[in-house]
Design an enzyme around this catalytic site. Structure first.
Site, PDB file in Angstrom:
ATOM      1  N   GLU A 180      -2.970  -1.619  -4.952  1.00  0.00           N
ATOM      2  CA  GLU A 180      -2.439  -2.888  -5.495  1.00  0.00           C
ATOM      3  C   GLU A 180      -2.649  -2.978  -6.998  1.00  0.00           C
ATOM      4  OE1 GLU A 180      -2.563  -5.711  -1.604  1.00  0.00           O
ATOM      5  OE2 GLU A 180      -4.145  -6.040  -3.031  1.00  0.00           O
ATOM      6  N   GLU A 373      -0.235  -1.700   4.215  1.00  0.00           N
ATOM      7  CA  GLU A 373      -1.027  -2.881   4.631  1.00  0.00           C
ATOM      8  C   GLU A 373      -0.082  -3.948   5.144  1.00  0.00           C
ATOM      9  OE1 GLU A 373      -3.918  -4.666   1.995  1.00  0.00           O
ATOM     10  OE2 GLU A 373      -4.411  -2.725   1.116  1.00  0.00           O
TER      11      GLU A 373
END
Ligand code: BG6
Length: 475
Positions: A180, A373
């Protein structure tokens, strides 16, 4: 289509700091992620506004012991194998390999730990998917160099990746450079070890740090390919498209701007250059980047092989100041969407937004996607007979997997695999809680780390096993 493409990589995802524990074992050094306490100061510490570079009395630090995967990895991987995992996403704790971060020689104990983990995966035919850094930064690098604000970080990261690619050649093929990467803008200490002094130009510091990560990521991509041409190296984005709250053109444009703020990261990593809108924006903000000779060529020549991302929720944008921050989400809050239901933690649930996000990413970059995810954080109750009936989780995952199937089948999106987040319960990144559970496997620990640590299969365990066994035909 009721099956997924041949060879689709089903599995689950974790991160070192949220599951390993063993924070001082095997020569491991202290990292930023160890120092984020539970409780009311957590957000300030994550943001780098409250500087906490050592453990302080009176705080509970959940990452210290987490779920003890450092000791239980064999048992845990065996359970993943029982679900039929094709892949298992995990991350390397940088400070296990280089305890301080700036050493010349790696720590053999740390290297051996991951070698054992990868071999354990291989024993069951599970392909490791390795995040090189999932928010970790040895704390010594923050103390001595200011972490990613400093260009020297590129050298330290280069040393790390050379060691990893060399040591794990043949054992690991799928790599992600930074988890991320856009999180650095929203939680800079947690995501990149950045802390700020009063009066510091925070935006200047963040963008410079991002530039260093871009260079480090491109360098890793280059080195990874040189060491083993079989390697596939991807970037990783906290994704989730913004919708305009209304059809007011101002809301529509606001959503466009917010989407651009996120996609900026992948624009550089997948297209190989700073987009014109970002250059204009930095100029407006008075930001001057220190770009070294050769950086631009490096970025251009070493774009990623695939784009991985997390998706929990869509987001909504509005220019109305009253609406700002009216719902929570993955670290950054957004505007509440009246059409969506939300999880117990207020994260809105939107499977169609998942398909939409995949479409946007694929249309924009034309590179394979990897969903690394996705999942539902929820309270789980153990029934008297010892079972855990997490139908709500099955429902969430089922709807999202269907949306992914539509993206593949109806929209032609190329998706390599799907790893649901927190396949075994682990510590929540945003809150530090254990009770925010994502797993197919329950871990008997409470928010203070009390409990037996015992692993219990939830109802979703058998469900996911059937999904994988049928390659997505049975949902
Ligand atoms: C992502 C992170 O932001 O979301 C994970 O990559 C994190 O580390 C996950 O755990 C879910 O967030 P949370 O706050 O529910 O743990």
């Amino acid at each position: 289509m009721n099956k997924f493409p041949e060879g689709f990589l089903w599995g689950g995802a974790t991160a070192a700091n949220q599951c390993e524990g063993g924070f001082s074992e095997g020569g491991r050094g202290l990292a930023n992620v160890d120092l984020i306490p539970q409780g009311s100061l957590r957000r300030e510490v994550m943001n780098g506004d409250r500087i906490m570079l050592d453990f302080e009395a009176g705080f509970y630090y959940p990452a210290k012991h987490a779920i003890d995967f450092y000791h239980t990895y064999k048992e845990d991987i065996k359970l993943f194998a029982q679900m039929g995992f094709k892949t298992f996403r995990l991350s390397i704790a940088w400070s296990r390999i280089f305890p301080k971060g700036d050493e010349e020689t790696p720590n053999e104990d740390g290297l051996m730990f991951y070698e054992n983990v990868f071999k354990e995966c291989k024993k069951y035919g599970i392909e490791p998917l390795v995040t090189i850094t999932h928010f970790d930064c040895p704390v010594h690098l923050t103390q001595t160099y200011g972490a990613w604000k400093n260009r020297k970080m590129v050298t330290f990261y280069e040393r790390l990746v050379r060691v990893l690619f060399t040591r794990y050649k043949g054992l690991v093929k799928y790599w992600l450079t930074f988890n991320e990467i856009n999180m650095i803008m929203h939680a800079p200490f947690m995501a990149a070890g950045l802390v700020f002094e009063a009066h510091e130009d925070v935006m200047q510091a963040k963008y410079q740090a991002v530039h260093h990560q871009f260079v480090a990521s491109a360098l890793a991509t280059k080195i990874g390919r040189e060491i083993d041409p079989e390697n596939k190296i991807g970037c990783m984005l906290a994704a989730g498209q913004y919708y305009p709250y209304t059809s007011n053109p101002e809301d529509v444009f606001e959503a466009h701007l917010k989407n651009r703020d996120n996609l900026f990261f992948v624009d550089v990593q997948a297209r190989g250059e700073y987009p014109s809108y970002a250059l204009k924006e930095m100029k407006r903000l008075g930001i001057t980047l220190d770009i070294h000779e050769g950086d631009e060529a490096l970025l251009r020549e070493n774009t990623v092989d695939f784009i991985s991302f997390s998706y929990y929720s869509s987001r909504t944008a509005s220019v109305d100041p009253q609406l700002q921050g009216s719902t929570s989400g993955n670290i950054f809050a957004s505007v509440k969407n009246p059409y969506l239901k939300a999880s117990e933690w207020g994260w809105q649930i939107d499977p169609l937004g998942f398909r939409y996000t995949m479409n946007v990413l694929y249309e924009r970059y034309q590179k394979p996607l990897f969903v690394v995810e996705n999942g539902l954080g929820a309270h789980d109750e153990i029934c008297e007979d010892g079972t855990i009936n997490d139908d709500y989780r099955i429902e969430y995952l089922k709807e999202h997997i269907k949306a992914m199937r539509d993206a593949i089948e109806l929209d032609g999106v190329d998706v390599m695999g799907y790893t649901s987040w927190g396949c075994i319960d682990l510590v929540s990144a945003s809150t530090g809680e254990m009770k925010k559970r994502y797993g197919f496997i329950y871990v008997d620990l409470d928010n203070q780390g009390n409990g037996t640590g015992k692993r219990i299969k939830k109802k979703s365990f058998d469900w996911y096993r059937d999904v994988i066994a049928s390659n997505g035909a049975i949902l």
